[in-house]
Design a protein around this motif. Sequence first.
Motif: not given
Lengths: 298, 266
Positions: A52-54, A72, A80, A88, B98, B104-105, B107-108, B113-114, B260-264, B266
């Motif tokens: 979710x974060x890098x 994936x 999780x 939703x 999301x 987002x927590x 879905x991701x 994949x994103x 693709x590089x985004x920090x979600x 949440x």
Amino acid sequence: MPVIELNGLTKTYGGARGITDLSFTVEEGEIFGFIGPNGAGKSTTIRTMLGLIYPTGGSAKIFGKDCLQHGTEIKKEIGYLPSEVFYYDNMKVKDLLQYSASFYKKDSRKRMRELAERMELDLNKRIDDLSLGNKKKVGIVQGLLHEPRLIILDEPTSGLDPLMQQRFFELLEEENRKGATILFSSHILSEVQRLCSRVAIIKEGRLIALEKMSELKGSTYKKFKLAAKSDVDASAFGIPGVMEWKSEGGEVSFLFKGDINEILRRIAGLELENLWVEEPDLEEIFMHYYESREGAGA
Amino acid sequence: MNLFWRELKASRKSLIIWIIGIVAMVGAGMGKFASLSGSGEAMVELMADLPKPLQAVLGLNGLDISTVMGYYGMFYLYLVIMGAVHASMLGANALAKEERDKTAEFLLAKPISRMTILLTKLSSVVVQMVIFNAVMTVSSIAFAAPYADGGASAVTSDILRLMLGTLLIQLLFASVGMAIAAAGRNPKRAGAWSAGVMLLTFFLSIAIDIREGIEALRFLTPFQYFAAPDVLNEGLSAAFIVLSIGVTLAAIAVTIAAYRRRDMQV
């Protein structure tokens, strides 16, 4: 094979929160406790593992595969439960669970009914109308539905009543016996005490201890409490291994780790009214970690 | 596909409300043409005497509003605005919701994949805009035809051209909205930023209509790409078609790179 492998994992945000140089491994079949006060970086670590974060440094591997490159694929086998469950709007419990299941190539309808029954979850209610505890149950069923090999739980018990917590733990133990590895993040130590075989303790984004549960609460630590007839001279107990020294209204308490004879000789020199020797609970050990590191770090 | 249907289902209600709005607006707008044409030359002269800025704001700009297509051309501006508002909100919210709703927590953490998430959401946005556009087209033809001498066949080709221009504008604003949501820091503000950008280009477009000598700025605002007088007189401009598709593709490229590089959050 380790299921989770963190290698110098680092995530820095603009501000203070984040994690620094976090390394530990979780072996297959373990129930692993991930402990720390709120804001210590537990959720950040988990979110980094899930992509979710890098990370800004280091790496995380799950099932031996890099979390960034094979995210994936890895997630097919992960269940999780986020710390705060938001789903939703306008969806019934059943719709949400079916939607969740649709991401995995498994038929989970039977298991959905079984899990819902055990957790006493009404599948036909709207999620918006559920209480916090019931929303949590939706999250639990959602996380366990596809029989994942790795279950990641972020503060899973908030909002659950003791009976449900009990059932939930039984469920986890069952999954664990079937071979699932569990990462259990919490700030409530007594929960972890019961379930986990090992714990990592994290504070301000850094790993401060990684121990087997048996060692952490085992014979090495004792909690002493004495009621003395006269004042106790603290300096007489100023030996290595004594910590958490508290003196209150004629009663003295402390934790001790080391040679038990050493401490008993010193206690023998006192005129006592009463003496208690107990296993400390994890909370006290944890507080000790917390405070002593704070002192050392300053 | 599960995500795709979820997306469409989630926006179903809002899309239906928009559709009702479009039909009501086109119906009421074209209904006014009856009373306008009844008043004859007087109204046309009155409109022509209005100060130029006011004409620009009303979307007149040299259209002969005594004819059906001239009147529709004036009215068309409001349809474009509706399409632009819908598209920029939809594009931004498709991605931002999301995070905003903290899903987002959910879905991701799924095995998706994103890139797949992004492309699925993009297709759902495109589908919704095509529906939006189709409703505008059909209701425009249906409500304009009774006033045209030749019936539906007399107005169809002009309306189709105008609506193709509208679709290109919708796609542009939706992709810019997505790029803002993907690259912007605060998911709660993505919709507002996107609408803000859209409004800014709209005001620029009005300024260009009012002021002489700044026509060179037309390429900065999509509202000028397919303005009704140009389309009705000369057809769709090839240069602006290329430009609008180019901006759309560039915005999608920015979206992909940023998401693709985004920090979600949440």
